[in-house]
Design a protein around this motif. Structure first.
Motif, short mmCIF file in Angstrom:
data_model
loop_
_atom_site.label_atom_id
_atom_site.label_comp_id
_atom_site.label_asym_id
_atom_site.label_seq_id
_atom_site.Cartn_x
_atom_site.Cartn_y
_atom_site.Cartn_z
N LYS A 140 4.97 1.29 -1.20
CA LYS A 140 5.35 1.84 0.12
C LYS A 140 4.12 2.23 0.94
CE LYS A 140 8.78 4.68 2.43
NZ LYS A 140 9.25 3.60 3.28
N VAL A 141 3.23 1.27 1.13
CA VAL A 141 2.04 1.45 1.97
C VAL A 141 2.25 0.67 3.26
CG1 VAL A 141 -0.42 0.92 2.17
CG2 VAL A 141 0.49 1.88 0.04
N TRP A 142 1.95 1.32 4.37
CA TRP A 142 2.06 0.68 5.69
C TRP A 142 0.65 0.44 6.21
CZ3 TRP A 142 3.72 3.87 10.59
CH2 TRP A 142 3.66 3.03 11.72
N ILE A 143 0.33 -0.83 6.48
CA ILE A 143 -0.98 -1.20 7.03
C ILE A 143 -0.75 -1.85 8.37
CG2 ILE A 143 -3.14 -2.43 6.64
CD1 ILE A 143 -2.60 -2.34 3.67
N ALA A 144 -1.29 -1.23 9.43
CA ALA A 144 -1.02 -1.65 10.80
C ALA A 144 -1.90 -2.84 11.21
CB ALA A 144 -1.21 -0.48 11.75
N GLU A 156 -3.45 4.28 -2.21
CA GLU A 156 -2.43 4.81 -3.11
C GLU A 156 -1.06 4.91 -2.43
OE1 GLU A 156 -3.88 8.33 -5.04
OE2 GLU A 156 -5.54 7.24 -5.98
N ASP A 157 -0.03 5.17 -3.23
CA ASP A 157 1.37 5.13 -2.79
C ASP A 157 1.62 5.96 -1.54
OD1 ASP A 157 1.71 3.72 -5.13
OD2 ASP A 157 2.89 5.25 -6.15
N GLY A 158 2.45 5.40 -0.64
CA GLY A 158 3.00 6.15 0.47
C GLY A 158 2.09 6.37 1.66
N SER A 159 0.91 5.78 1.66
CA SER A 159 -0.04 6.01 2.75
C SER A 159 0.15 5.03 3.90
CB SER A 159 -1.47 5.96 2.23
OG SER A 159 -1.75 7.13 1.49
N ALA A 160 -0.45 5.39 5.05
CA ALA A 160 -0.40 4.54 6.24
C ALA A 160 -1.83 4.38 6.76
CB ALA A 160 0.48 5.17 7.31
N ILE A 161 -2.20 3.14 7.08
CA ILE A 161 -3.54 2.84 7.58
C ILE A 161 -3.42 2.43 9.05
CG2 ILE A 161 -5.64 1.49 7.24
CD1 ILE A 161 -4.83 3.22 4.81
N GLY A 162 -4.16 3.12 9.93
CA GLY A 162 -4.08 2.89 11.36
C GLY A 162 -4.68 1.56 11.78
#
Length: 197
Positions: A140-144, A156-162
């Protein structure tokens, strides 16, 4: 799915779902593409350039882009439920390189590089100073958009990268990281794929 190369010395396990337009190219031997249930590869190429390479797609994926495995025994694993909203590009340049992506991730126009593609040496002792390293993305990682993920990165789990960030180190779980290099700007977050109705 259009498969080219020596299918007698390489193997495809499973099939892409309807609506896929993937090209699979085998140039070496001992390559394995393992496709889980309900995987849509909308367009792009999986390019096996060496020997003993493996790509595992967990299932319920929506994929788009280019995966290039150059080094022998390199491997890509993408967990169940991971989706790509725009083209993703991966280059595994050296032997034994690895990209591991967890479940339920969301990507947009992300680039992965496990190596620099050209070796650099210390001219005084001949030691190589830029070896390749694996890339690991948790669940569940969001990479924009327009993010570059370099060798040795761990998200690591659950993070978001701008958007337009560069990740070269470790990003802890449940945080937002932005910039070049990416730095944590917020912790203890939880993101959802869609806005509530």
């Amino acid at each position: 799915m259009n498969v080219t190369g020596d299918t007698g010395q390489n193997m495809v396990i499973g099939e892409f779902a309807e609506g896929s337009a993937a090209q699979v190219v085998f140039r070496g031997k001992g390559g394995v593409l393992e496709i889980g249930p309900n995987v849509i590869f909308r367009s792009g190429t999986i390019n096996f350039r060496g020997d003993g390479q493996r790509v595992v797609l967990g299932g319920d994926n929506v994929l788009l882009g280019e995966i290039h495995l150059s080094g022998n025994s390199s491997q890509v694993e993408i967990g169940r439920g991971t989706k790509m909203n725009s083209a993703v590009w991966m280059n595994l340049g050296e032997a034994n390189d690895r990209v591991t992506i967890g479940q339920d991730c969301l990507f947009a126009n992300v680039r992965f590089r496990t190596s620099d593609s050209h070796p650099i040496y210390d001219d005084t002792n001949g030691e190589r100073i830029n070896p390749s390293k694996p890339i690991t993305v948790g669940n569940k990682v969001w990479i924009a958009e327009d993010v570059l993920i370099l060798k040795g990165a761990i998200i690591e789990d659950g993070s978001a990268i701008g958007a337009r960030s560069l990740v070269a180190g470790r990003i802890p779980s449940k945080c937002i990281a932005v910039g070049s290099p990416a730095k944590v700007v917020r912790q203890n977050i939880r993101w959802e794929e869609k806005f509530p109705r």
